[in-house]
Design an enzyme around this catalytic site. Structure first.
Site, PDB file in Angstrom:
ATOM      1  N   HIS A   1       7.728   7.126   5.597  1.00 50.44           N
ATOM      2  CA  HIS A   1       6.735   7.842   6.400  1.00 50.44           C
ATOM      3  C   HIS A   1       5.985   6.873   7.291  1.00 50.44           C
ATOM      4  O   HIS A   1       5.794   5.713   6.954  1.00 50.44           O
ATOM      5  CB  HIS A   1       5.758   8.643   5.534  1.00 50.44           C
ATOM      6  CG  HIS A   1       4.984   7.826   4.542  1.00 50.44           C
ATOM      7  ND1 HIS A   1       5.534   7.347   3.373  1.00 50.44           N
ATOM      8  CD2 HIS A   1       3.697   7.421   4.543  1.00 50.44           C
ATOM      9  CE1 HIS A   1       4.606   6.687   2.688  1.00 50.44           C
ATOM     10  NE2 HIS A   1       3.481   6.704   3.382  1.00 50.44           N
TER      11      HIS A   1
ATOM     12  N   GLY B   1       0.777  -1.229   0.000  1.00 55.94           N
ATOM     13  CA  GLY B   1       0.000   0.000   0.000  1.00 55.94           C
ATOM     14  C   GLY B   1       0.813   1.285   0.000  1.00 55.94           C
ATOM     15  O   GLY B   1       0.247   2.366   0.091  1.00 55.94           O
TER      16      GLY B   1
END
Length: 119
Positions: free
Chosen positions: A105, A98
């Site tokens: 991050h 994903g």
């Protein structure tokens, strides 16, 4: 080159102030901002200001900044007052998991039931 800003990276452009974001925290090494497509009532991204494609690359090259990302994620949890209701800190790595922006991050997710295992 790893660590250097990438002109085609959305998150590098946010760090540079070229792309607007709803920033909720900023430190010398990180920026935290609200996700534009939230998956939970609280959905904040915490990014290093340096460019590395994923969390493992960041941790291998600059472990102190990887620690800063986690520390700032913890501060987001406190700022958002979700420490008691539960939260999740997620690093997606690779398109199959994903990851859509290839700049390391952390997602801070909270404010709804977060079942395990996730999707």
């Amino acid at each position: 080159m790893a660590g250097e800003p990438q002109a085609d990276c959305l998150f590098c452009r946010i760090v540079a102030g070229e792309v607007p974001a709803t920033v909720v925290r900023e430190s010398a090494t990180t920026v935290a901002f609200r996700d534009i497509n939230p998956q939970a009532p609280t959905h904040v991204l915490v990014i290093p200001k340096v460019h590395h494609p994923d969390a493992a690359s960041l941790a291998a090259a600059e472990p102190e900044i990887a620690a800063d990302v986690l520390r700032e994620a913890g501060q987001v949890v406190l700022d958002e007052k979700v420490e008691d209701s539960g939260y999740r800190i997620v690093f997606n790595t690779g398109a199959g998991a994903g990851q859509t922006v290839f700049h390391a991050h952390a997602h801070v997710l909270a404010g709804r039931g977060l079942t395990w295992p996730p999707g």
